[in-house]
Design an enzyme around this catalytic site. Structure first.
Site, PDB file in Angstrom:
ATOM      1  CG  ASP A  14    -147.012  66.601  14.886  1.00 42.80           C
ATOM      2  OD1 ASP A  14    -147.153  67.246  13.829  1.00 42.80           O
ATOM      3  OD2 ASP A  14    -147.300  65.386  14.953  1.00 42.80           O
ATOM      4  CB  SER A  15    -151.425  67.407  14.239  1.00 45.08           C
ATOM      5  OG  SER A  15    -150.783  66.299  13.637  1.00 45.08           O
ATOM      6  CE1 TYR A  46    -153.418  70.795  14.596  1.00 37.11           C
ATOM      7  CE2 TYR A  46    -151.124  71.300  14.132  1.00 37.11           C
ATOM      8  CZ  TYR A  46    -152.192  71.313  14.995  1.00 37.11           C
ATOM      9  OH  TYR A  46    -152.030  71.842  16.248  1.00 37.11           O
ATOM     10  N   GLY A  47    -153.509  68.054   8.491  1.00 37.34           N
ATOM     11  CA  GLY A  47    -153.254  68.052   7.054  1.00 37.34           C
ATOM     12  C   GLY A  47    -154.480  68.195   6.183  1.00 37.34           C
ATOM     13  CB  CYS A  78    -146.322  69.894  12.567  1.00 39.16           C
ATOM     14  SG  CYS A  78    -147.789  69.659  11.542  1.00 39.16           S
ATOM     15  CG  ASN A  79    -143.145  68.561   7.169  1.00 36.55           C
ATOM     16  OD1 ASN A  79    -142.154  68.957   6.582  1.00 36.55           O
ATOM     17  ND2 ASN A  79    -143.127  67.477   7.928  1.00 36.55           N
ATOM     18  CB  THR A  80    -149.502  70.441   8.188  1.00 41.12           C
ATOM     19  OG1 THR A  80    -149.258  69.130   7.654  1.00 41.12           O
ATOM     20  CG2 THR A  80    -150.772  70.987   7.589  1.00 41.12           C
ATOM     21  CB  CYS A 192    -146.172  64.107   6.943  1.00 36.58           C
ATOM     22  SG  CYS A 192    -147.227  63.849   8.399  1.00 36.58           S
ATOM     23  CB  THR A 193    -143.123  65.083  11.786  1.00 35.85           C
ATOM     24  OG1 THR A 193    -144.418  65.545  12.210  1.00 35.85           O
ATOM     25  CG2 THR A 193    -142.291  66.266  11.324  1.00 35.85           C
ATOM     26  CG  HIS A 194    -148.016  61.719  12.013  1.00 37.80           C
ATOM     27  ND1 HIS A 194    -148.071  63.076  12.215  1.00 37.80           N
ATOM     28  CD2 HIS A 194    -148.852  61.170  12.946  1.00 37.80           C
ATOM     29  CE1 HIS A 194    -148.905  63.347  13.215  1.00 37.80           C
ATOM     30  NE2 HIS A 194    -149.391  62.206  13.668  1.00 37.80           N
TER      31      HIS A 194
HETATM   32  N1  DGL Z   1    -147.242  65.617  11.372  1.00 37.14           N
HETATM   33  C1  DGL Z   1    -147.816  66.621  10.565  1.00 37.14           C
HETATM   34  C2  DGL Z   1    -146.887  67.070   9.445  1.00 37.14           C
HETATM   35  O1  DGL Z   1    -145.690  66.983   9.568  1.00 37.14           O
HETATM   36  C3  DGL Z   1    -149.245  66.548  10.101  1.00 37.14           C
HETATM   37  C4  DGL Z   1    -150.093  65.381  10.386  1.00 37.14           C
HETATM   38  C5  DGL Z   1    -151.560  65.736  10.332  1.00 37.14           C
HETATM   39  O2  DGL Z   1    -152.148  65.734   9.238  1.00 37.14           O
HETATM   40  O3  DGL Z   1    -152.077  66.064  11.397  1.00 37.14           O
HETATM   41  O4  DGL Z   1    -147.319  67.563   8.423  1.00 37.14           O
END
Ligand code: DGL
Length: 268
Positions: A14-15, A46-47, A78-80, A192-194
């Site tokens: 993930d990021s 990443y987003g 990570c979705n992104t 988003c996984t965060h």
């Molecule tokens: N955790 C990431 C996701 O699922 C992205 C978080 C980020 O912006 O870095 O999209």
């Protein structure tokens, strides 16, 4: 696949710390597996970076995990990154079991009673062609209200409670009326996984009648299915290694806090 292959770790990245919410589900589903988690905190978030940057980072990370670490499967937690790179990764590693994550629009469409669903995700995810296709496939079933949550993953990464609170309140308000009554949004997708790490705050602002859903458990089940189909499930003791391109303390502290574990090997 040989037993030596089964012994190899499952890579997950993930990021930053967000993928730990997926790793928690993976460890619950597959307690005998060896996991190698990579946090790309040195290049986060990443987003808000654009798809090309995220795709390049994802391919470089996957190359390192496959070639230098010999992983037997890769979970893009990570979705992104999934939206930007899963297609490229499948092209790069056609034999490797690859599992991505996508915002849970399909489960949400089956769960909603009001027909109104909120989606909180990064700007990159919502702007991607992959998300657009998913969204279009589900729009006959429900009305989706989309909000790009700039800054929220970073605030969670920094564990900045005041900022998490302010952004959670702002973005939930921006979705529209929340609740179980007709016309209200009764289901919110954490895309988003965060965001599961801000669950208590999100729940407080969303109120008791709104269901919040993430994707950890189905991703873990899909990982088990792919490994079982290849005879590649590990039967020995499980293990966890944490690596990062950012400060080692951040991922160690997050793993201790959210998973109750420490890396069993040094940080690379
Ligand atoms: N955790 C990431 C996701 O699922 C992205 C978080 C980020 O912006 O870095 O999209």
């Amino acid at each position: 696949m040989s037993s030596t292959s089964a012994n190899r770790p499952i890579g997950i990245f993930d990021s930053g710390i967000g993928g730990l919410s997926v790793l928690a589900a993976l460890r619950a589903e597959l307690p005998h597996e060896r996991f190698l988690y990579f946090s790309d905190a040195g290049h986060a978030p990443y987003g808000e970076r654009g798809g090309d940057f995220v795709a390049a980072r994802s391919r470089a990370i996957a190359r390192g995990l496959v070639q230098a670490r010999g992983i037997k499967a890769l979970v893009v937690a990570c979705n992104t990154a999934t939206a930007a790179a899963i297609h490229d990764l499948r092209g790069d590693w056609p034999e490797l079991p690859l599992i991505g994550v996508e915002p849970a629009l399909k489960p949400a469409a089956t769960l909603t009673r009001t027909g109104h669903i909120g989606v909180l995700a990064t700007r990159g995810t919502l702007a991607s062609a992959k998300f657009r296709a998913l969204h279009d496939s589900q729009t006959p079933l429900a009305r989706f209200h989309l909000i790009a949550c700039d800054g929220l993953a970073s605030a969670i990464e920094r564990d900045d409670a005041a900022q998490i609170d302010a952004l959670a309140a702002r973005y939930l308000r921006a979705l529209g009326p929340l609740g179980a009554r007709a016309g209200q949004i009764d289901t919110v997708v954490l895309g988003c996984t965060h965001y599961p790490f801000a669950l208590a705050t999100l729940r407080r602002h969303a109120g008791p009648d709104v269901r919040l859903i993430d994707t950890g458990a189905p991703v873990a089940q899909q990982t088990r299915r792919l490994l079982a189909a290849r005879g590649a499930l590990h039967e020995g003791p499980g293990a966890l290694t944490l690596e990062t391109s950012g400060p080692p303390e951040a991922i160690q502290a997050a793993a201790a806090r959210w998973l109750g574990v420490r890396s069993e090997h040094g940080l690379g």
